[in-house]
Motif scaffolding. Structure first.
Motif, PDB file in Angstrom:
ATOM      1  N   SER A  48       2.875  -1.522  -4.835  1.00  0.00           N
ATOM      2  CA  SER A  48       3.595  -1.771  -6.117  1.00  0.00           C
ATOM      3  C   SER A  48       2.690  -1.110  -7.265  1.00  0.00           C
ATOM      4  O   SER A  48       3.267  -0.845  -8.329  1.00  0.00           O
ATOM      5  N   LEU A  51       2.972   2.528  -7.567  1.00  0.00           N
ATOM      6  CA  LEU A  51       4.091   3.253  -8.100  1.00  0.00           C
ATOM      7  C   LEU A  51       4.179   2.712  -9.631  1.00  0.00           C
ATOM      8  O   LEU A  51       4.911   3.390 -10.565  1.00  0.00           O
ATOM      9  N   GLY A  52       3.618   1.489 -10.049  1.00  0.00           N
ATOM     10  CA  GLY A  52       3.707   1.158 -11.436  1.00  0.00           C
ATOM     11  C   GLY A  52       2.912   2.000 -12.374  1.00  0.00           C
ATOM     12  O   GLY A  52       3.548   2.423 -13.494  1.00  0.00           O
ATOM     13  N   VAL A 366      12.408   4.452  -5.693  1.00  0.00           N
ATOM     14  CA  VAL A 366      11.828   3.207  -5.760  1.00  0.00           C
ATOM     15  C   VAL A 366      12.671   2.473  -6.986  1.00  0.00           C
ATOM     16  O   VAL A 366      12.382   2.931  -8.221  1.00  0.00           O
ATOM     17  N   SER A 368      12.486  -0.837  -7.549  1.00  0.00           N
ATOM     18  CA  SER A 368      11.987  -2.234  -7.774  1.00  0.00           C
ATOM     19  C   SER A 368      11.572  -2.684  -9.079  1.00  0.00           C
ATOM     20  O   SER A 368      11.100  -2.001  -9.973  1.00  0.00           O
ATOM     21  N   VAL A 371       7.964  -3.336  -9.430  1.00  0.00           N
ATOM     22  CA  VAL A 371       7.019  -2.066  -9.686  1.00  0.00           C
ATOM     23  C   VAL A 371       7.030  -1.708 -11.182  1.00  0.00           C
ATOM     24  O   VAL A 371       6.081  -1.172 -11.600  1.00  0.00           O
ATOM     25  N   CYS A 374       4.779  -4.008 -12.930  1.00  0.00           N
ATOM     26  CA  CYS A 374       3.423  -3.434 -12.676  1.00  0.00           C
ATOM     27  C   CYS A 374       2.898  -2.180 -13.624  1.00  0.00           C
ATOM     28  O   CYS A 374       1.807  -2.171 -14.278  1.00  0.00           O
TER      29      CYS A 374
END
Length: 615
Positions: A48, A51-52, A366, A368, A371, A374
């Protein structure tokens, strides 16, 4: 966490399902089509965070372009420009957390909006401010006027969102109007693009060429399995071109006063402090001027219209059901809160939803929400390192202009993409599009009437100054012309105008559908306190949505809190479960026959749903 109940029957209209069974949820369909993480999914903490950071890097190029363009025009020096860069990243991260928490709850990033630039440049060019001879004093005076205008339009947007006014307006604003406005945003700034490239052909053309190369020709190639060129074409172009500039400067090709040279970068970076925490009113108390506020309202409307399209795109690509008009209104209100914060902190423009990060979701698979949150924290943490902002502020201007040639062109293309819902074989639609766009620039464009006429043709009063500001913005003129013609001229059905795209979610049961609850319900105790602002659905439906069948407004999952402290989610889940059990027990005591019938219906539905649950 996936909902166990079958979704609504009308969901086929909001997502591309292919051969998938109609009883699949939106998240299941999206995962069958390649999505890795849906909106409410929470990847592992290390993934996470990585990806953030990627989301942060994706919006890096577009966000820092705004201060590097407007600050020098305001008279700012490198240190002041770096301060604004740090501020806009801090506020963008804060506003992203607001939007993903109490707004539309979609994994959508907030950042500085190009829609505000025409109004900002109009403020910068105002004679009252241009008469200030000292550059530093002019920067602070101009920034305070911009702050005042941004705060006002943010408050207006909050009002529009939380009163549901925009839900009613949405019935009249078609993709034709959206296209005209967004195209005007991109084309309205063409006068400052290639002209700046000519100041240093080597850097300007190099950054343009590399961006085109990475975006179009190398995007399908991966480096060690990672789509480097597809995700970071702008960032790679900046790094390589800037490195070239540093090498040629060190080799003595350019002198220190050349616009191509990077000789002063080291000096500025060493003199800047390591840390700076942005704070409200850091540039002084906001100043409110009518000539600044009125054009900024037009920019706000353009940004709102653009965000509506982003909401639908983000929902579709991240495995979420299409947002209802009330959810859209809630998202626009949250954006308004963010715009007010942008004015209080002094970012130089308002904020809006970023299409770049929606594209990143499609590339990475992704979607999310945790994420994206983040990534928002990454923005806020990096923003306090002031040396980083100063480094970005020292980028040679021809490089920035070269990037404008690419970025503004993409904005035009994003506007044109809205026409996919419009029947372009209808001559009436063709006429409205052509007439609105052409005359917007003929009247207010860089070479238009109001850009070349001497003095103010409306007179010398305050009202005349406001009128000049309105008709000097091609974006506002395009909005007025296209909205007027599109809503008053016959000859096209709602479907031909593209209006049916706004009606996808009109029948959604937001308080009882498990997937709508999972994605769009507010977190923690807010659903019980606010009922998820369900009253906003009334303005478009003419009636309130049905309340929860068990009487309990449930909270959604998949936030940063669930990632960092799952115990919070478990406590809230247990609390809601106890509330639900209490409601069911009361229902059992009051009507045992009805409760038995309800259990039999649920059992029957579960058996039907279990028959085919894969794609």
């Amino acid at each position: 966490m996936e909902p166990s109940s079958p979704p609504l029957e009308n969901r086929n209209s909001g997502s591309t399902r292919g051969d998938c069974p109609p009883n699949m949820t939106y998240a299941e369909v999206a995962k069958a089509n390649g999505l890795r993480y849906a909106v409410s999914d929470v990847p592992p903490v290390p993934l996470s965070i990585a990806l953030g950071i990627q989301h942060y890097l994706t919006m890096l190029g577009a966000t820092y372009l705004i201060p590097t363009l407007i600050c020098p025009a305001m008279g700012a020096n490198v240190e002041q420009t770096g301060r604004v860069i740090s501020t806009i990243f801090f506020v963008s991260g804060l506003n992203t957390l607001i939007q993903t928490s109490i707004g539309d709850r979609l994994p959508i990033v907030q950042g500085g909006s190009f829609a505000y630039l025409p109004a900002v440049f109009g403020i910068i060019a105002n004679p009252e401010l241009q008469s200030i001879t000292d550059d530093s004093e002019r920067f602070f005076a101009t920034m305070r006027v911009i702050q005042g205008a941004v705060i006002v339009v943010g408050l207006v947007q909050i009002f529009i969102g939380y009163t549901g006014v925009f839900s009613s307006i949405l019935r009249f604003v078609s993709p034709i109007t959206v296209t005209c406005v967004i195209v005007s945003i991109g084309l309205g700034l063409y006068g400052i693009a290639f002209t700046g490239v000519s100041e240093c052909w080597t850097l300007g053309l190099t950054v343009m060429g590399l961006t085109v190369l990475f975006s179009l020709y190398l995007s399908r190639f991966k480096v060690f399995g990672f789509p480097l060129f597809d995700l970071f074409p702008i960032l790679l172009a900046i790094v390589l071109t800037w490195s070239l500039a540093g090498i040629l400067t060190a080799a003595g090709v350019w002198e220190g006063d050349s616009l191509c040279s990077t000789s002063r970068t080291r000096e500025y970076v060493l003199s800047a402090p390591w840390f700076f925490i942005p704070y409200p009113f850091q540039f002084g108390a906001p100043v409110f001027r009518g000539y600044a506020i009125v054009p900024m309202i037009g920019s706000m409307l353009a940004a709102m219209i653009e965000s509506v399209g982003d909401y639908y795109s983000c929902a579709n690509i991240s495995g979420a059901p299409p947002p209802t008009s009330g959810i859209i209104a809630r998202g626009l209100a949250a954006e308004g809160i963010g715009v007010v914060f942008a004015g209080l902190w002094g970012t130089g423009s308002g904020t809006t939803s970023y299409s770049e990060n929606i594209g990143a979701i499609g590339i990475t698979g992704v979607g999310s929400r945790a994420v994206v949150q983040c990534g928002a924290l990454t923005m806020m943490i990096v923003s306090v390192i002031s040396k980083f902002g100063v480094v970005l502020a020292t980028m040679p201007h021809p490089m920035v202009s070269g990037l404008y040639c690419v970025v503004f062109g993409i904005i035009v293309a994003v506007g044109l993409s809205n026409l996919q819902h419009v029947n372009l074989n209808n001559q009436r639609n063709i006429f409205v599009l052509g007439f609105a766009i052409f005359n917007a620039f003929s009247i207010a464009g860089p070479g238009g009437y109001f850009a070349t006429v001497e003095g103010n043709p409306f007179g010398n009063t305050n009202g005349a100054a406001i009128a000049l500001s309105i008709f000097s913005s091609p974006m506002i003129v395009a909005f007025i012309i296209s909205l007027t013609l599109d809503t008053t001229a016959g000859g096209a059905t709602p479907e031909e105008r593209g209006l049916t795209i706004w009606e996808v979610a009109s029948a959604a049961d937001i308080n009882n559908d498990p997937e709508y609850i999972q994605v769009y319900s507010l977190p923690l105790c807010f659903p019980r306190m606010t009922h998820n602002c369900a009253y906003l659905e009334y303005t478009s439906r003419g009636k309130m949505p049905p309340p929860p069948e068990n009487g309990v407004y449930q909270a959604s999952r998949g936030d940063l809190g669930d990632l960092c402290c799952p115990c919070l989610s478990r406590d809230e889940t247990n609390r809601e479960s106890n509330d639900q059990e209490s409601a069911e027990e009361e229902g059992t005591r009051d009507s045992p026959t009805e409760n038995k019938m309800h259990r039999e219906e649920e059992s029957s539905e579960s058996e039907l749903a279990a028959g085919d649950n894969s794609c």
